[in-house]
Motif scaffolding. Structure first.
Motif, mmCIF file in Angstrom:
data_model
loop_
_atom_site.group_PDB
_atom_site.id
_atom_site.type_symbol
_atom_site.label_atom_id
_atom_site.label_comp_id
_atom_site.label_asym_id
_atom_site.label_seq_id
_atom_site.Cartn_x
_atom_site.Cartn_y
_atom_site.Cartn_z
ATOM 1 N N THR A 124 0.855 -1.178 0.000
ATOM 2 C CA THR A 124 0.000 0.000 0.000
ATOM 3 C C THR A 124 0.890 1.227 0.000
ATOM 4 O O THR A 124 2.025 1.184 0.499
ATOM 5 C CB THR A 124 -0.955 0.012 1.210
ATOM 6 N N GLY A 125 0.408 2.301 -0.586
ATOM 7 C CA GLY A 125 1.202 3.515 -0.636
ATOM 8 C C GLY A 125 2.309 3.451 -1.665
ATOM 9 O O GLY A 125 2.168 2.830 -2.719
ATOM 10 N N LEU A 126 3.440 4.077 -1.345
ATOM 11 C CA LEU A 126 4.506 4.284 -2.318
ATOM 12 C C LEU A 126 5.766 3.491 -1.999
ATOM 13 O O LEU A 126 6.083 3.263 -0.834
ATOM 14 C CB LEU A 126 4.876 5.774 -2.374
ATOM 15 N N ARG A 127 6.470 3.096 -3.056
ATOM 16 C CA ARG A 127 7.833 2.618 -2.928
ATOM 17 C C ARG A 127 8.773 3.822 -3.071
ATOM 18 O O ARG A 127 8.349 4.924 -3.413
ATOM 19 C CB ARG A 127 8.133 1.566 -3.998
ATOM 20 N N GLU B 259 -2.077 -13.337 8.368
ATOM 21 C CA GLU B 259 -2.965 -12.170 8.304
ATOM 22 C C GLU B 259 -2.316 -10.997 7.561
ATOM 23 O O GLU B 259 -2.419 -9.833 7.977
ATOM 24 C CB GLU B 259 -3.366 -11.731 9.720
ATOM 25 N N ILE B 260 -1.672 -11.298 6.448
ATOM 26 C CA ILE B 260 -0.991 -10.252 5.689
ATOM 27 C C ILE B 260 -1.989 -9.211 5.176
ATOM 28 O O ILE B 260 -1.727 -8.004 5.234
ATOM 29 C CB ILE B 260 -0.217 -10.865 4.507
ATOM 30 N N SER B 261 -3.134 -9.656 4.684
ATOM 31 C CA SER B 261 -4.097 -8.711 4.106
ATOM 32 C C SER B 261 -4.631 -7.748 5.146
ATOM 33 O O SER B 261 -4.840 -6.558 4.868
ATOM 34 C CB SER B 261 -5.255 -9.465 3.440
ATOM 35 N N LYS B 262 -4.860 -8.231 6.364
ATOM 36 C CA LYS B 262 -5.375 -7.334 7.400
ATOM 37 C C LYS B 262 -4.277 -6.412 7.923
ATOM 38 O O LYS B 262 -4.534 -5.254 8.264
ATOM 39 C CB LYS B 262 -5.966 -8.154 8.548
ATOM 40 N N ARG B 263 -3.055 -6.910 7.945
ATOM 41 C CA ARG B 263 -1.963 -6.050 8.414
ATOM 42 C C ARG B 263 -1.660 -4.938 7.411
ATOM 43 O O ARG B 263 -1.367 -3.803 7.799
ATOM 44 C CB ARG B 263 -0.733 -6.904 8.721
ATOM 45 N N VAL B 264 -1.734 -5.229 6.126
ATOM 46 C CA VAL B 264 -1.532 -4.156 5.159
ATOM 47 C C VAL B 264 -2.664 -3.145 5.250
ATOM 48 O O VAL B 264 -2.474 -1.942 5.006
ATOM 49 C CB VAL B 264 -1.367 -4.699 3.722
ATOM 50 N N ASP B 265 -3.856 -3.603 5.629
ATOM 51 C CA ASP B 265 -4.974 -2.681 5.805
ATOM 52 C C ASP B 265 -4.721 -1.710 6.949
ATOM 53 O O ASP B 265 -5.199 -0.561 6.920
ATOM 54 C CB ASP B 265 -6.271 -3.463 6.070
ATOM 55 N N THR B 266 -3.987 -2.143 7.978
ATOM 56 C CA THR B 266 -3.635 -1.235 9.064
ATOM 57 C C THR B 266 -2.760 -0.106 8.537
ATOM 58 O O THR B 266 -2.968 1.074 8.853
ATOM 59 C CB THR B 266 -2.902 -1.990 10.187
ATOM 60 N N TYR B 267 -1.781 -0.467 7.713
ATOM 61 C CA TYR B 267 -0.940 0.568 7.111
ATOM 62 C C TYR B 267 -1.752 1.472 6.177
ATOM 63 O O TYR B 267 -1.535 2.689 6.137
ATOM 64 C CB TYR B 267 0.208 -0.076 6.337
ATOM 65 N N LEU C 48 4.805 6.668 4.214
ATOM 66 C CA LEU C 48 4.576 6.781 2.775
ATOM 67 C C LEU C 48 4.159 5.469 2.129
ATOM 68 O O LEU C 48 3.499 5.475 1.094
ATOM 69 C CB LEU C 48 5.834 7.301 2.076
ATOM 70 N N GLY C 49 4.565 4.341 2.722
ATOM 71 C CA GLY C 49 4.203 3.075 2.101
ATOM 72 C C GLY C 49 4.667 1.890 2.912
ATOM 73 O O GLY C 49 5.506 2.019 3.815
ATOM 74 N N ALA C 50 4.089 0.728 2.601
ATOM 75 C CA ALA C 50 4.461 -0.509 3.272
ATOM 76 C C ALA C 50 4.301 -1.667 2.296
ATOM 77 O O ALA C 50 3.369 -1.680 1.478
ATOM 78 C CB ALA C 50 3.604 -0.739 4.505
ATOM 79 N N GLN C 51 5.216 -2.634 2.393
ATOM 80 C CA GLN C 51 5.158 -3.855 1.603
ATOM 81 C C GLN C 51 5.363 -5.030 2.551
ATOM 82 O O GLN C 51 6.226 -4.973 3.424
ATOM 83 C CB GLN C 51 6.263 -3.856 0.539
ATOM 84 N N LEU C 52 4.559 -6.081 2.377
ATOM 85 C CA LEU C 52 4.603 -7.218 3.292
ATOM 86 C C LEU C 52 4.604 -8.521 2.512
ATOM 87 O O LEU C 52 3.852 -8.672 1.540
ATOM 88 C CB LEU C 52 3.389 -7.230 4.240
ATOM 89 N N ILE C 53 5.413 -9.467 2.967
ATOM 90 C CA ILE C 53 5.414 -10.826 2.426
ATOM 91 C C ILE C 53 5.413 -11.777 3.616
ATOM 92 O O ILE C 53 6.244 -11.661 4.523
ATOM 93 C CB ILE C 53 6.662 -11.118 1.572
ATOM 94 N N GLY C 54 4.482 -12.732 3.618
ATOM 95 C CA GLY C 54 4.447 -13.688 4.713
ATOM 96 C C GLY C 54 3.613 -14.899 4.364
ATOM 97 O O GLY C 54 3.042 -14.997 3.270
#
Length: 468
Positions: free
Chosen positions: A346-349, A405-413, A394-400
């Motif tokens: 989510t957000g920017l790289r 619960e990657i989808s819910k954690r990216v939603d927090t960001y 500005l952004g976050a990227q997650l791999i797990g």
């Protein structure tokens, strides 16, 4: 009041539903180019894999459900031109005849069409030869017909974005040996290379033959099936002999109808709309993958996403009835499952943030998804990008793993980004905790704390200097 919506996917149906919800007296007609209104295109890979048992299950709502709202569906009807001055839409009916539909307000949601890369032979081969693009229900039926007829043992996928990765999994689950070719340095190019490499490893782990920094140059039909030629970025020749080829390298906005009516275009040729979804043409609104996206950090860009199309369509449907709502903007929040791994952003790289005028710095952390003493804890790779001067997230990227619960954690960001929080401010969030599911400091907070530890001193110094 006569509202006409063009397009049976996310934007058009959302506009029609919102209009009927606000004013049941409005006469709503939805013009759909095929016979499959309100189907989940995002669900196609899971029908191909067999996880979704029947294609009809991909419908968000049935034909009867939609008509029960009071809208009128005109299926297999092609919108051919818009008479802006006369407020009428020219259409071609299923029987080949032509007529006009009068409107007071028009919402255009023509969506996008697949990009056809420059590959020799792609325009001469077709689905009968086992060469497929995948974007619509018609494409889906053509692919399943080929799967049943050819009974392929091997397939090559051109492209390793979201759909390409999902299809690599789907075809593998059918027992097909998959090769995958990506022009860019790593698969899933919407995340940084270091995280994309984790997805690459997951593909290889499940038997996918992955080629990055490579390009398919030629397709040809041979007695044994299909011969594919390619080359690496270093000029090394590559060849594959397969039974099936799937080309999924992205989409472009389908704008012909609006451009011919006089609409202006912007990034990547998408139609320009403001945040009310107005096109600048009187009584004509547009939403979804055919229009530009208002991004909360980038401004006007093009980012075709189903979630965005739903929201934009709802705004267009309300404003067509005289409303004054605005599309709040996208952050490009996305998630994909690849076998047992989940990747999200989510957000920017960094390069996107730099282009937008920020001073980005990033940190990658690997916190566990829950307390290590509870069985099954797995690490999550989380890359946080924040502004060096202000500390703004500005952004976050997650791999797990699939259970992390990657989808819910990216939603927090995504929520933090929407409200323009700082990276350090995320430490103050009151997030839930129990050892089987998390930690007193959740993984999302441990990752932001790692960023603060590495970068916040510079941000605080900059803030003090500014205040003084």
């Amino acid at each position: 009041m006569r509202l006409v919506a063009i397009g049976g996917s996310d934007a058009g149906i959302s506009a029609a539903l919102r209009a009927r919800e606000l004013d049941p007296s409005v006469e709503v007609t939805v013009v759909v180019a095929d016979a499959y209104p309100n189907f989940s295109i995002c669900g196609i890979p899971y029908y191909i894999s067999g996880e979704v048992g029947h294609w009809r299950n991909l419908a968000h709502r049935t034909h009867a459900d939609l008509e029960a709202t009071g809208m009128r569906l005109r299926l297999d009807t092609w919108a051919s031109s818009i008479d802006v001055a006369g407020q009428r839409l020219a259409v071609r009916n299923p029987d080949g005849s032509n007529d006009f539909i009068q409107y007071d307000e028009l919402v255009v949601g023509t969506g996008a069409v697949p990009v056809r890369p420059s590959i020799e032979g792609l325009d001469t081969l077709n689905t009968a030869d086992g060469v497929h693009l995948l974007h619509s229900m018609g494409d889906t039926f053509a692919l399943t017909e080929s799967l049943d007829r050819i009974q392929p043992k091997s397939a090559l996928i051109v492209g390793a974005g979201y759909v390409g990765l999902e299809m690599a999994e789907g075809l593998t689950m059918r027992g097909i040996r998959v090769s995958q070719v990506e022009t860019l340095p790593e698969v899933l190019p919407t995340v940084e290379v270091e995280l994309g490499s984790l997805v690459h490893d997951e593909l290889v782990k499940h038997g996918v033959d992955v080629h990055t920094n490579a390009t398919v140059t030629r397709l040809s039909k041979v007695d044994s099936g299909l011969h594919v030629d390619g080359t690496t970025a270093d000029g090394e020749a590559l060849t594959w002999d397969v039974d099936l080829v799937l080309v999924v390298v992205g989409v472009r906005p389908d704008t012909d109808l609006l451009v011919q009516a006089g609409a202006q275009t912007g990034p990547r040729g998408a139609v320009l709309v403001d945040q009310s979804m107005a096109t600048g043409l009187p009584h004509v609104w547009a939403a979804g993958d055919c229009v530009v996206t208002h991004h909360r950090l980038l401004g006007t860009t093009y980012l075709p996403l189903g979630t965005t199309a739903h929201k934009q369509g709802r705004v267009a449907g309300e404003n067509a009835l005289g409303g004054s709502v605005k599309f709040a903007g996208s952050l490009g929040s996305q998630v994909v499952k690849v076998f047992d791994l989940v990747a999200a952003r989510t957000g920017l790289r960094e390069h996107e943030a730099t282009a937008a005028g920020f001073t980005p710095v990033s940190t990658t952390a690997n916190p566990d998804d829950h307390k290590a003493y509870y069985p099954g804890a797995t690490p999550i790779s989380i890359r946080i990008t924040g502004d060096a001067g202000t500390g703004r997230l500005l952004g976050a990227q997650l791999i797990g793993s699939k259970g992390a619960e990657i989808s819910k954690r990216v939603d927090t960001y995504a929520t933090a980004l929407f409200h323009e929080m700082t990276v350090s401010g995320m430490t103050e969030l009151d997030l839930s905790y129990t050892p089987p599911l998390g930690s007193p400091w959740d993984a999302v907070q441990m990752a932001t704390q790692a960023w603060v530890k590495e970068h916040q001193i510079d941000a605080e110094r900059a803030s003090l200097t500014k205040d003084n």
